[in-house]
Write a protein that holds these residues in place. Structure first.
Motif, mmCIF file in Angstrom:
data_model
loop_
_atom_site.group_PDB
_atom_site.id
_atom_site.type_symbol
_atom_site.label_atom_id
_atom_site.label_comp_id
_atom_site.label_asym_id
_atom_site.label_seq_id
_atom_site.Cartn_x
_atom_site.Cartn_y
_atom_site.Cartn_z
ATOM 1 N N THR A 36 -0.698 32.618 -0.880
ATOM 2 C CA THR A 36 -0.337 31.064 -1.458
ATOM 3 C C THR A 36 -0.226 30.660 0.017
ATOM 4 N N VAL A 37 0.034 29.405 0.167
ATOM 5 C CA VAL A 37 -0.002 28.995 1.174
ATOM 6 C C VAL A 37 1.178 27.720 0.757
ATOM 7 N N LYS A 38 2.297 28.045 0.265
ATOM 8 C CA LYS A 38 3.566 26.625 0.627
ATOM 9 C C LYS A 38 3.360 26.085 1.832
ATOM 10 N N ASP A 39 4.170 24.161 1.490
ATOM 11 C CA ASP A 39 4.096 23.343 2.729
ATOM 12 C C ASP A 39 4.558 22.543 1.771
ATOM 13 N N THR A 40 4.888 21.379 1.859
ATOM 14 C CA THR A 40 5.609 20.152 1.411
ATOM 15 C C THR A 40 5.070 19.000 2.005
ATOM 16 N N VAL A 41 3.700 17.755 1.011
ATOM 17 C CA VAL A 41 3.104 17.002 0.927
ATOM 18 C C VAL A 41 4.382 16.201 0.951
ATOM 19 N N ARG A 42 3.786 14.796 1.302
ATOM 20 C CA ARG A 42 4.995 13.734 1.310
ATOM 21 C C ARG A 42 4.018 12.352 0.543
ATOM 22 N N ARG A 43 4.282 11.658 0.025
ATOM 23 C CA ARG A 43 3.820 10.495 -0.607
ATOM 24 C C ARG A 43 4.698 9.284 -1.134
ATOM 25 N N GLU A 44 4.143 8.475 -1.032
ATOM 26 C CA GLU A 44 5.441 7.029 -0.722
ATOM 27 C C GLU A 44 5.438 6.874 -2.456
ATOM 28 N N ASP A 45 6.582 6.287 -3.073
ATOM 29 C CA ASP A 45 6.721 5.674 -3.594
ATOM 30 C C ASP A 45 6.953 4.382 -4.197
ATOM 31 N N VAL A 46 7.047 4.149 -5.566
ATOM 32 C CA VAL A 46 7.956 2.424 -6.011
ATOM 33 C C VAL A 46 8.961 2.507 -6.805
ATOM 34 N N LYS A 47 10.042 1.848 -6.392
ATOM 35 C CA LYS A 47 10.881 1.739 -7.767
ATOM 36 C C LYS A 47 11.142 0.386 -7.767
ATOM 37 N N GLN B 24 0.622 -1.499 0.556
ATOM 38 C CA GLN B 24 -0.108 0.219 0.068
ATOM 39 C C GLN B 24 0.762 1.282 -0.328
ATOM 40 N N LEU B 25 0.514 1.976 -1.133
ATOM 41 C CA LEU B 25 1.650 3.655 -0.787
ATOM 42 C C LEU B 25 0.464 4.465 -0.038
ATOM 43 N N SER B 26 0.980 5.176 0.678
ATOM 44 C CA SER B 26 -0.201 6.568 0.855
ATOM 45 C C SER B 26 0.985 7.857 0.894
ATOM 46 N N GLU B 27 -0.473 8.917 0.394
ATOM 47 C CA GLU B 27 0.020 10.120 -0.089
ATOM 48 C C GLU B 27 -0.156 11.169 0.801
ATOM 49 N N GLU B 28 -0.057 12.139 1.840
ATOM 50 C CA GLU B 28 -0.999 13.365 2.172
ATOM 51 C C GLU B 28 -1.343 14.364 1.265
ATOM 52 N N GLN B 29 -2.305 14.804 1.452
ATOM 53 C CA GLN B 29 -2.926 15.672 0.566
ATOM 54 C C GLN B 29 -3.147 17.276 1.754
ATOM 55 N N LEU B 30 -2.545 18.299 0.754
ATOM 56 C CA LEU B 30 -2.548 19.688 2.116
ATOM 57 C C LEU B 30 -4.214 20.506 2.043
ATOM 58 N N VAL B 31 -4.409 20.500 3.399
ATOM 59 C CA VAL B 31 -5.942 21.160 4.052
ATOM 60 C C VAL B 31 -5.687 22.419 4.419
ATOM 61 N N VAL B 32 -6.087 23.906 3.774
ATOM 62 C CA VAL B 32 -5.975 25.120 4.091
ATOM 63 C C VAL B 32 -7.311 25.421 4.285
ATOM 64 N N GLY B 33 -7.083 25.540 5.312
ATOM 65 C CA GLY B 33 -8.699 26.965 6.391
ATOM 66 C C GLY B 33 -8.172 28.009 6.717
ATOM 67 N N THR B 34 -8.751 28.622 7.309
ATOM 68 C CA THR B 34 -8.604 29.875 7.604
ATOM 69 C C THR B 34 -8.882 30.280 9.484
ATOM 70 N N ARG B 35 -8.817 31.339 9.953
ATOM 71 C CA ARG B 35 -8.802 31.224 11.518
ATOM 72 C C ARG B 35 -8.707 32.307 11.930
ATOM 73 N N VAL B 36 -9.139 33.604 12.045
ATOM 74 C CA VAL B 36 -9.619 34.812 12.622
ATOM 75 C C VAL B 36 -8.266 34.558 13.678
ATOM 76 N N VAL B 37 -8.043 35.877 13.422
ATOM 77 C CA VAL B 37 -6.394 36.150 14.252
ATOM 78 C C VAL B 37 -6.619 38.103 14.881
ATOM 79 N N ASN B 38 -6.119 38.238 16.212
ATOM 80 C CA ASN B 38 -6.243 39.456 16.552
ATOM 81 C C ASN B 38 -5.378 40.247 16.206
ATOM 82 N N ARG B 39 -4.576 41.584 15.168
ATOM 83 C CA ARG B 39 -3.791 41.739 14.381
ATOM 84 C C ARG B 39 -4.197 43.394 15.294
ATOM 85 N N GLY B 40 -3.825 43.754 16.401
ATOM 86 C CA GLY B 40 -4.688 44.800 17.175
ATOM 87 C C GLY B 40 -5.757 45.998 17.179
#
Length: 233
Positions: A198-209, A102-118
């Motif tokens: 633009t949200v940048k991150d890395t996701v992992r994915r398993e592959d086979v050789k 079995q090969l697994s992979e991650e998916q990027l899930v981007v949400g929002t939250r309210v923050v206090n900016r002053g």
């Protein structure tokens, strides 16, 4: 009268599930067959009676499959409720043995939250500012006028009697007063805006050789016979 003959039927060999459970299982064997066929694993443990509870608790920690629910998903009706410890394929307890990786992979899930900016605050306070203004004041003063009389004017009957003439001096002075009025209004309001980030991150994915490993070749060496040359004279 003929003698009675007793025929004994040959003993039937018990099936795999009957041997596993020590008798006929409570559920349709097709439930177990289909579960194993889909990659699940049947775990059986033989322990003394005093260890049954402890072993059952260990098996329960690995989330065994409820056979009644599995039978319902297969559309097979059951009459009893028995839970057989079956570890799901790919669980940490037992891995499937069908040669599938079995090969697994991650998916990027981007949400929002309210923050206090002053915050922005308006505070009213009193400032005293020195001011000055020029004003014109009216004053009246009494002056003494003395004129010599040379026309020989005779005295009147009021002569040689006390007489007082009085004149009041007046003047203006500045009187300061204050009036208040509203000169400005200050308030707060919110303006909503949207921006694209633009949200940048890395996701992992398993592959086979895939590598094909060749077998070991057996080298054979054949030496041809050497024929001496024949020289004709």
């Amino acid at each position: 009268m003929g003698a009675a003959t007793t025929t004994t039927a040959p003993a039937q060999e018990k099936g795999f599930w009957a041997r596993t459970f020590g008798g006929e299982p409570d559920h349709d064997t097709s439930v177990y067959d289909r579960s194993v066929g889909s990659g699940s694993t049947v775990v059986t443990v033989q322990v003394p009676d005093e260890h049954v509870t402890a072993v059952t608790e260990i098996l329960e920690k690995h989330s065994p499959i409820d056979i009644d629910e599995r039978a319902s998903s297969y559309g097979i009706a059951q009459t009893t409720t028995t839970q057989m410890p079956v570890a799901a394929a790919g669980s940490v307890a037992v891995a499937p043995t069908d040669g599938v990786m079995q090969l697994s992979e991650e998916q990027l899930v981007v949400g929002t939250r309210v923050v206090n900016r002053g915050s922005t605050r308006i505070r009213r306070f009193v400032v005293e500012t020195p001011v000055e203004q020029q004003v014109t004041l009216h004053e009246e003063t009494v002056k003494i006028d003395r004129r010599p009389v040379t026309d020989g004017r005779p005295v009147t009957g009021q002569a040689f009697a006390d007489k007082t003439i009085e004149m009041t001096e007046t003047g203006e002075e500045a009187v300061v007063g204050k009036t208040a009025h509203v000169y400005e209004e200050v308030g707060l309001h919110k303006e909503a805006a949207e921006r694209v980030e633009t949200v940048k991150d890395t996701v992992r994915r398993e592959d086979v050789k895939i590598e094909k490993v060749p077998g070991e070749a057996v080298s054979t060496r054949t030496t041809a016979p050497v024929t001496p040359s024949t020289k004709k004279i």
